[in-house]
Design a protein around this motif. Structure first.
Motif, PDB file in Angstrom:
ATOM      1  N   LEU A   1       0.830  -1.206   0.000  1.00  0.00           N
ATOM      2  CA  LEU A   1       0.000   0.000   0.000  1.00  0.00           C
ATOM      3  C   LEU A   1       0.864   1.256   0.000  1.00  0.00           C
ATOM      4  CD1 LEU A   1      -2.842  -1.005   2.491  1.00  0.00           C
ATOM      5  CD2 LEU A   1      -3.034  -0.678   0.029  1.00  0.00           C
ATOM      6  N   LEU A   2       1.937   1.259   0.777  1.00  0.00           N
ATOM      7  CA  LEU A   2       2.846   2.409   0.783  1.00  0.00           C
ATOM      8  C   LEU A   2       3.467   2.615  -0.591  1.00  0.00           C
ATOM      9  CD1 LEU A   2       4.659   1.958   4.239  1.00  0.00           C
ATOM     10  CD2 LEU A   2       2.964   3.681   3.619  1.00  0.00           C
ATOM     11  N   LEU A   3       3.813   1.526  -1.242  1.00  0.00           N
ATOM     12  CA  LEU A   3       4.389   1.625  -2.582  1.00  0.00           C
ATOM     13  C   LEU A   3       3.375   2.182  -3.569  1.00  0.00           C
ATOM     14  CD1 LEU A   3       6.785   0.979  -4.471  1.00  0.00           C
ATOM     15  CD2 LEU A   3       5.800  -1.305  -4.776  1.00  0.00           C
ATOM     16  N   TRP A   4       2.133   1.697  -3.506  1.00  0.00           N
ATOM     17  CA  TRP A   4       1.093   2.171  -4.423  1.00  0.00           C
ATOM     18  C   TRP A   4       0.744   3.634  -4.171  1.00  0.00           C
ATOM     19  CZ3 TRP A   4      -2.727  -2.570  -4.289  1.00  0.00           C
ATOM     20  CH2 TRP A   4      -2.280  -3.533  -5.203  1.00  0.00           C
ATOM     21  N   PHE A   5       0.581   3.995  -2.907  1.00  0.00           N
ATOM     22  CA  PHE A   5       0.246   5.388  -2.604  1.00  0.00           C
ATOM     23  C   PHE A   5       1.409   6.321  -2.935  1.00  0.00           C
ATOM     24  CE2 PHE A   5      -3.201   3.617   0.022  1.00  0.00           C
ATOM     25  CZ  PHE A   5      -4.234   4.489  -0.315  1.00  0.00           C
ATOM     26  N   GLY A   6       2.631   5.817  -2.753  1.00  0.00           N
ATOM     27  CA  GLY A   6       3.781   6.629  -3.090  1.00  0.00           C
ATOM     28  C   GLY A   6       3.875   6.920  -4.582  1.00  0.00           C
ATOM     29  N   SER A   7       3.530   5.932  -5.396  1.00  0.00           N
ATOM     30  CA  SER A   7       3.569   6.122  -6.848  1.00  0.00           C
ATOM     31  C   SER A   7       2.311   6.775  -7.393  1.00  0.00           C
ATOM     32  CB  SER A   7       3.778   4.765  -7.534  1.00  0.00           C
ATOM     33  OG  SER A   7       2.663   3.910  -7.312  1.00  0.00           O
ATOM     34  N   GLY A   8       1.243   6.804  -6.579  1.00  0.00           N
ATOM     35  CA  GLY A   8      -0.032   7.367  -7.028  1.00  0.00           C
ATOM     36  C   GLY A   8      -0.882   6.396  -7.827  1.00  0.00           C
ATOM     37  N   GLU A   9      -0.411   5.169  -8.020  1.00  0.00           N
ATOM     38  CA  GLU A   9      -1.150   4.196  -8.841  1.00  0.00           C
ATOM     39  C   GLU A   9      -2.493   3.852  -8.232  1.00  0.00           C
ATOM     40  OE1 GLU A   9      -0.618  -0.369 -10.613  1.00  0.00           O
ATOM     41  OE2 GLU A   9       0.941   0.533  -9.335  1.00  0.00           O
ATOM     42  N   ILE A  10      -2.497   3.637  -6.918  1.00  0.00           N
ATOM     43  CA  ILE A  10      -3.737   3.215  -6.273  1.00  0.00           C
ATOM     44  C   ILE A  10      -4.783   4.321  -6.307  1.00  0.00           C
ATOM     45  CG2 ILE A  10      -3.049   3.981  -3.973  1.00  0.00           C
ATOM     46  CD1 ILE A  10      -5.006   0.778  -4.868  1.00  0.00           C
ATOM     47  N   LEU A  11      -4.351   5.575  -6.315  1.00  0.00           N
ATOM     48  CA  LEU A  11      -5.310   6.685  -6.347  1.00  0.00           C
ATOM     49  C   LEU A  11      -6.089   6.692  -7.653  1.00  0.00           C
ATOM     50  CD1 LEU A  11      -3.146   9.531  -4.760  1.00  0.00           C
ATOM     51  CD2 LEU A  11      -4.851   8.073  -3.652  1.00  0.00           C
TER      52      LEU A  11
ATOM     53  N   ASP B   1      -0.090 -12.973  -7.196  1.00  0.00           N
ATOM     54  CA  ASP B   1       0.408 -11.985  -6.237  1.00  0.00           C
ATOM     55  C   ASP B   1      -0.668 -11.736  -5.185  1.00  0.00           C
ATOM     56  OD1 ASP B   1       1.647  -9.948  -4.881  1.00  0.00           O
ATOM     57  OD2 ASP B   1       1.188  -8.407  -6.383  1.00  0.00           O
ATOM     58  N   PRO B   2      -0.747 -12.595  -4.165  1.00  0.00           N
ATOM     59  CA  PRO B   2      -1.786 -12.398  -3.135  1.00  0.00           C
ATOM     60  C   PRO B   2      -1.614 -11.095  -2.370  1.00  0.00           C
ATOM     61  CG  PRO B   2      -0.226 -14.082  -2.447  1.00  0.00           C
ATOM     62  CD  PRO B   2       0.092 -13.777  -3.878  1.00  0.00           C
ATOM     63  N   THR B   3      -0.387 -10.606  -2.274  1.00  0.00           N
ATOM     64  CA  THR B   3      -0.178  -9.340  -1.573  1.00  0.00           C
ATOM     65  C   THR B   3      -0.912  -8.207  -2.266  1.00  0.00           C
ATOM     66  OG1 THR B   3       1.989 -10.048  -0.756  1.00  0.00           O
ATOM     67  CG2 THR B   3       1.547  -7.687  -0.795  1.00  0.00           C
ATOM     68  N   GLY B   4      -0.823  -8.154  -3.596  1.00  0.00           N
ATOM     69  CA  GLY B   4      -1.535  -7.124  -4.338  1.00  0.00           C
ATOM     70  C   GLY B   4      -3.043  -7.260  -4.202  1.00  0.00           C
ATOM     71  N   SER B   5      -3.549  -8.495  -4.251  1.00  0.00           N
ATOM     72  CA  SER B   5      -4.987  -8.710  -4.109  1.00  0.00           C
ATOM     73  C   SER B   5      -5.469  -8.289  -2.723  1.00  0.00           C
ATOM     74  CB  SER B   5      -5.330 -10.180  -4.356  1.00  0.00           C
ATOM     75  OG  SER B   5      -5.075 -10.552  -5.698  1.00  0.00           O
ATOM     76  N   PHE B   6      -4.721  -8.672  -1.686  1.00  0.00           N
ATOM     77  CA  PHE B   6      -5.103  -8.291  -0.325  1.00  0.00           C
ATOM     78  C   PHE B   6      -5.029  -6.776  -0.141  1.00  0.00           C
ATOM     79  CE2 PHE B   6      -4.642 -12.747   0.749  1.00  0.00           C
ATOM     80  CZ  PHE B   6      -5.531 -12.923   1.790  1.00  0.00           C
ATOM     81  N   ALA B   7      -4.035  -6.139  -0.729  1.00  0.00           N
ATOM     82  CA  ALA B   7      -3.896  -4.693  -0.590  1.00  0.00           C
ATOM     83  C   ALA B   7      -5.070  -3.971  -1.258  1.00  0.00           C
ATOM     84  CB  ALA B   7      -2.572  -4.237  -1.199  1.00  0.00           C
ATOM     85  N   ALA B   8      -5.449  -4.416  -2.453  1.00  0.00           N
ATOM     86  CA  ALA B   8      -6.589  -3.803  -3.141  1.00  0.00           C
ATOM     87  C   ALA B   8      -7.884  -4.061  -2.371  1.00  0.00           C
ATOM     88  CB  ALA B   8      -6.691  -4.343  -4.564  1.00  0.00           C
ATOM     89  N   LEU B   9      -8.020  -5.256  -1.797  1.00  0.00           N
ATOM     90  CA  LEU B   9      -9.194  -5.556  -0.979  1.00  0.00           C
ATOM     91  C   LEU B   9      -9.249  -4.663   0.262  1.00  0.00           C
ATOM     92  CD1 LEU B   9      -9.338  -9.465  -1.135  1.00  0.00           C
ATOM     93  CD2 LEU B   9     -11.101  -7.885  -1.937  1.00  0.00           C
ATOM     94  N   ALA B  10      -8.086  -4.387   0.852  1.00  0.00           N
ATOM     95  CA  ALA B  10      -8.048  -3.518   2.023  1.00  0.00           C
ATOM     96  C   ALA B  10      -8.516  -2.104   1.668  1.00  0.00           C
ATOM     97  CB  ALA B  10      -6.631  -3.482   2.598  1.00  0.00           C
ATOM     98  N   VAL B  11      -8.095  -1.606   0.511  1.00  0.00           N
ATOM     99  CA  VAL B  11      -8.533  -0.277   0.075  1.00  0.00           C
ATOM    100  C   VAL B  11     -10.039  -0.288  -0.196  1.00  0.00           C
ATOM    101  CG1 VAL B  11      -8.292   1.492  -1.708  1.00  0.00           C
ATOM    102  CG2 VAL B  11      -6.273   0.279  -0.867  1.00  0.00           C
ATOM    103  N   LEU B  12     -10.527  -1.364  -0.801  1.00  0.00           N
ATOM    104  CA  LEU B  12     -11.957  -1.476  -1.072  1.00  0.00           C
ATOM    105  C   LEU B  12     -12.759  -1.502   0.229  1.00  0.00           C
ATOM    106  CD1 LEU B  12     -13.984  -1.837  -3.421  1.00  0.00           C
ATOM    107  CD2 LEU B  12     -13.757  -4.311  -3.106  1.00  0.00           C
TER     108      LEU B  12
END
Length: 276
Positions: free
Chosen positions: A59-69, A230-241
């Motif tokens: 999540l820190l990596l995604w928010f840092g890059s702005g991808e998750i936003l 990549d379960p980490t990516g799936s779990f991270a996206a689920l956490a944001v959801l």
């Protein structure tokens, strides 16, 4: 039996104290869930169940890059547009046909049939009609929110005592006054029940649609991560959801509290008084 003096009797729980207890209890539940999650990750390995630490790093990596936003904004836009397009007519229609029982009786089986249709089955048709862009997701969300809000609002309209309405009319109240002073306040809680149920389902419906036909959104991110093992990516996206759904519920609770601030609380009614 030992009688307590008045100064020794337990003070009734105040709303502030109950709120603090609720917050503490929720924190305990969160801690237990995180601990169970970590134990499951250790037991199965992060290749099956990612750990909370790995998800936090992702999540820190995604928010840092702005991808998750970008993906979060896409899902949020589809959910909000679809919810508004579906929920507003779903809330208005029961009021419009309140004095037309024949119309309500004619529409009821069609409404029930529309509600019973599995919404996932509509995705291929919606893609044909609206393409693979955002509007197919908006249409799916609208189909979810419309029926839930409609049936909850209709239940509220039907719960109003016709004798109360008749007394108001005898006293000279116009139809607009009856609607504004009796029907709408009595139905407001039912409307918010429909919103509270349909809004999380709307967000989830948008994400599910993105898994099938999209190259953006939280659902797409979940599907892409799972495809890449990549379960980490799936779990991270689920956490944001999940955080998005929780935030939406908080907004609904605040809005409902403001619109129903005039209602007496249960404690006030038990003590025979009105809030000051």
């Amino acid at each position: 039996m030992i009688a307590l003096r008045p100064d020794q009797r337990l003070a009734p729980a105040t709303p502030a104290r109950e709120s603090r207890h609720a917050v503490l209890d929720r924190l305990v539940v969160v801690a237990l869930l995180l601990a169970s999650w970590q134990i499951g990750s250790v037991y199965t390995g992060p290749q099956w169940i990612s750990s909370p630490l790995l998800v936090s790093e992702q999540l820190l990596l995604w928010f840092g890059s702005g991808e998750i936003l970008y993906h979060l904004g896409y899902t949020l836009l589809a959910a909000v547009l679809g919810f508004l397009i579906g929920a507003i007519p779903g809330a208005i229609l029961p009021f419009a046909i309140r004095r037309l029982p024949f119309v309500a009786a004619v529409l009821e089986p069609f409404m029930l049939a529309g509600y019973a249709i599995p919404k996932l089955a509509l995705i291929p048709i919606l893609v044909i009609w609206f393409g693979i862009g955002i509007w197919s997701k908006v249409a799916l969300v609208a189909s979810v929110s419309f029926f839930l809000v409609y049936f909850n609002t209709m239940a509220g309209v039907r719960s109003i005592s016709p004798h109360l309405v008749r007394v108001a009319e005898i006293m000279g109240a116009s139809d607009r006054q009856v609607s504004r002073l009796i029907v709408f306040p009595a139905t407001l809680a039912f409307v918010f029940n429909g919103i509270r149920v349909s809004l999380p389902l709307s967000i989830g419906g948008a994400a599910i649609a993105e898994m099938f036909t999209s190259n953006a959104g939280l659902g797409y991110l979940i599907q892409l991560s799972a495809t890449n093992f990549d379960p980490t990516g799936s779990f991270a996206a689920l956490a944001v959801l999940a955080a998005l759904v929780a935030g939406a519920n908080i907004v609904v609770d605040v809005l409902e509290g403001r619109l129903q601030a005039w209602k007496p609380k249960n404690d006030d009614l038990l003590h025979g008084g009105l809030p000051t």
